[in-house]
Design an enzyme around this catalytic site. Structure first.
Site, PDB file in Angstrom:
ATOM      1  N   TYR A 117       0.931  -1.046  -0.444  1.00  0.00           N
ATOM      2  CA  TYR A 117       0.408   0.001   0.012  1.00  0.00           C
ATOM      3  C   TYR A 117       1.015   1.444   0.104  1.00  0.00           C
ATOM      4  CZ  TYR A 117      -3.751   3.655   1.431  1.00  0.00           C
ATOM      5  OH  TYR A 117      -4.825   4.350   1.829  1.00  0.00           O
ATOM      6  N   ASP A 210       8.914   3.041  -0.438  1.00  0.00           N
ATOM      7  CA  ASP A 210       8.190   3.754   0.442  1.00  0.00           C
ATOM      8  C   ASP A 210       8.187   3.268   1.976  1.00  0.00           C
ATOM      9  OD1 ASP A 210       6.504   4.726   2.107  1.00  0.00           O
ATOM     10  OD2 ASP A 210       4.581   3.570   0.640  1.00  0.00           O
ATOM     11  N   LYS A 238       4.655   8.840   8.432  1.00  0.00           N
ATOM     12  CA  LYS A 238       4.338   8.818   9.673  1.00  0.00           C
ATOM     13  C   LYS A 238       5.423   9.401  10.704  1.00  0.00           C
ATOM     14  CE  LYS A 238       1.330   4.375   7.849  1.00  0.00           C
ATOM     15  NZ  LYS A 238       0.056   4.666   8.342  1.00  0.00           N
TER      16      LYS A 238
HETATM   17  C1  LIG Z   1       3.303   2.179   3.328  1.00  0.00           C
HETATM   18  C2  LIG Z   1       2.450   3.736   3.354  1.00  0.00           C
HETATM   19  N1  LIG Z   1       3.443   4.014   2.368  1.00  0.00           N
HETATM   20  C3  LIG Z   1       1.843   4.936   2.527  1.00  0.00           C
HETATM   21  C4  LIG Z   1       1.026   5.421   2.987  1.00  0.00           C
HETATM   22  C5  LIG Z   1       0.204   6.067   3.021  1.00  0.00           C
HETATM   23  O1  LIG Z   1       0.404   7.947   3.953  1.00  0.00           O
HETATM   24  P1  LIG Z   1      -1.439   8.135   4.043  1.00  0.00           P
HETATM   25  O2  LIG Z   1      -1.945   7.865   5.593  1.00  0.00           O
HETATM   26  O3  LIG Z   1      -0.165   9.397   5.114  1.00  0.00           O
HETATM   27  O4  LIG Z   1      -1.656   8.921   2.935  1.00  0.00           O
HETATM   28  C6  LIG Z   1       0.863   4.159   3.976  1.00  0.00           C
HETATM   29  C7  LIG Z   1      -0.661   4.807   4.933  1.00  0.00           C
HETATM   30  O5  LIG Z   1      -0.792   3.862   5.094  1.00  0.00           O
HETATM   31  C8  LIG Z   1       1.362   3.095   4.153  1.00  0.00           C
HETATM   32  O6  LIG Z   1       1.242   2.308   4.741  1.00  0.00           O
END
Ligand SMILES: Cc1ncc(COP(=O)(O)O)c(C=O)c1O
Length: 397
Positions: A117, A210, A238
């Site tokens: 994700y 990511d 985060k």
């Molecule tokens: C690995 C990863 N990338 C991107 C995101 C997206 O972040 P946001 O919820 O701040 O848009 C998340 C959200 O849980 C994530 O776990």
């Protein structure tokens, strides 16, 4: 909560490792706002920094010294990140990093992994079609086939599928969670991240890691430090915002200088680098020294070992890496999304419900990670293991 047949917990406040709901129930919190709260709820240093920042003004629309200090902290931790662009969410960071990767390579296609994700970027809400490495299909109503047509979805930990995807078409970027935590925690097989690095180099694609979850959590320098693999572009969020909305993407200077206004790749945001979020992020990162990661790793190890022992010979797998953990209801270790999907989701739901009844709030989905914080002490871990031992019995009953 629907996945486990419960109403949501409505939060009244947080207190260290605990979440207090509107009815006054206290839960040991292993969701921790889905990751940002590595210091636990209402950490005094973070609260004070946010108060101080708010008193000086909540937003300016011009740079601040604190933003530069935060970018410096990031660069010091991630050797692959020389320049950083602040944004407001992980979604925005991933979207912007891919725009930059496409501009830098002059290519359109992106390889992502099934079950990973990267936020709700339209093009990344893609599911695998049939075949080894086909164009992705929309994974949500509202996402068009055109938006996912340039996304190739391959299984995690599958080297052949990665090679096939890159051989078939020119690819701008491979985007990966280096330790996927959105299909539950599924560590990379030995050598898999190195393969991604080498395959990207061989085919002229960029490796976009990511680290929205793993960054500042699994090690001081994130998964890149833990596994010794450098990204071309890193996506962060985060923990970086310490519980306020901040995220970022960064990488080598020559790549990042393509981003506007220095370069021609458009990117902007009214509240990017917001002073409250930057203050919370800095106040968090200054507390995350080597000793803090040693402690977080030890707490995670204690919880993982305790849960394994509590599970006994049941078909349960506990996967963990510093600060993250998943209890899979499966008789085999889980190495990809297909295996995570084959878990006994009903047993997992009963386990989570039983934990909640005993004051432990674990993520109510088999496809999420437990997030530990430095406010969780040994006594909290031991209480959790006791609750889990009873919860496992409830599941078997
Ligand atoms: C690995 C990863 N990338 C991107 C995101 C997206 O972040 P946001 O919820 O701040 O848009 C998340 C959200 O849980 C994530 O776990």
């Amino acid at each position: 909560m629907r996945a486990i047949g419960r109403d949501p917990v409505f939060a009244e406040r947080g207190d260290g490792a605990e979440l207090v709901d509107v009815d006054g129930n206290r839960y040991l919190d292993y969701v921790c706002s889905w990751g940002p709260l590595i210091l636990g709820h209402a950490n005094p240093g973070v609260v004070e920094a946010v108060r101080d920042a708010a008193a000086r003004g909540t937003s300016f629309g011009v740079p601040t010294g604190a933003e530069i200090a935060l970018a410096g902290e990031v660069a010091e931790r991630f050797r692959s990140v020389e320049m950083t662009r602040m944004v407001n969410s992980g979604t925005e960071a991933a979207m912007s990093a891919l725009r930059l990767a496409r501009a830098a390579t002059g290519r359109d296609a992106v390889v992502k992994f099934a079950g990973a994700y990267h936020g709700h970027v339209d093009g990344l809400l893609a599911e695998a079609g049939s075949g080894l490495a086909t164009h992705g299909l929309p994974a949500s109503p509202g996402v068009t086939a055109a938006q996912t047509a340039e996304t190739v979805v391959v299984p995690w930990n599958d080297s052949d599928a990665v090679r096939a995807a890159l051989a078939e078409r020119p690819v701008a970027a491979i985007i990966a969670e280096p330790v996927p935590a959105n299909m539950g925690v599924v560590q990379p097989r030995k050598g898999f991240l190195e393969l991604l690095r080498a395959a990207a180099d061989e085919h002229g694609a960029l490796l976009v890691l990511d680290e929205v979850i793993s960054g500042f959590r699994v090690a001081r320098g994130g998964a890149q430090e833990l596994y010794g693999v450098d990204a071309d572009l890193t996506v962060m969020g985060k923990v970086l915002g310490g519980g306020l909305p901040a995220a970022a993407f960064g990488g080598r200077r020559e790549l990042m200088e393509r981003v506007a206004p220095a370069g021609d790749v458009y990117q902007a945001g009214t509240l990017s680098g917001n002073p409250l979020a930057v203050a919370a992020g800095l106040a968090t990162l200054v507390q995350l020294d080597a000793a803090a990661y040693g402690r977080l790793g030890a707490l995670t190890g204690r919880l993982a070992a305790g849960l394994r022992e509590a599970a006994g010979d049941r078909p349960v797998q506990v996967a963990s890496v510093c600060g993250l953990l998943t209890v899979f209801f499966n008789d085999e270790p889980v190495s990809d999304f297909a295996a995570a999907s084959a878990c006994d989701l009903d047993a997992h739901a009963r386990f989570c419900r039983a934990l909640l009844e005993r004051g432990v709030y674990a993520p109510p989905s088999q496809f999420e990670a437990w997030f530990l914080s430095l406010a969780h002490d040994e006594a909290a871990i031991d209480r959790t293991v006791e609750a889990a031992a009873e919860a496992f019995q409830d599941v078997s009953a």
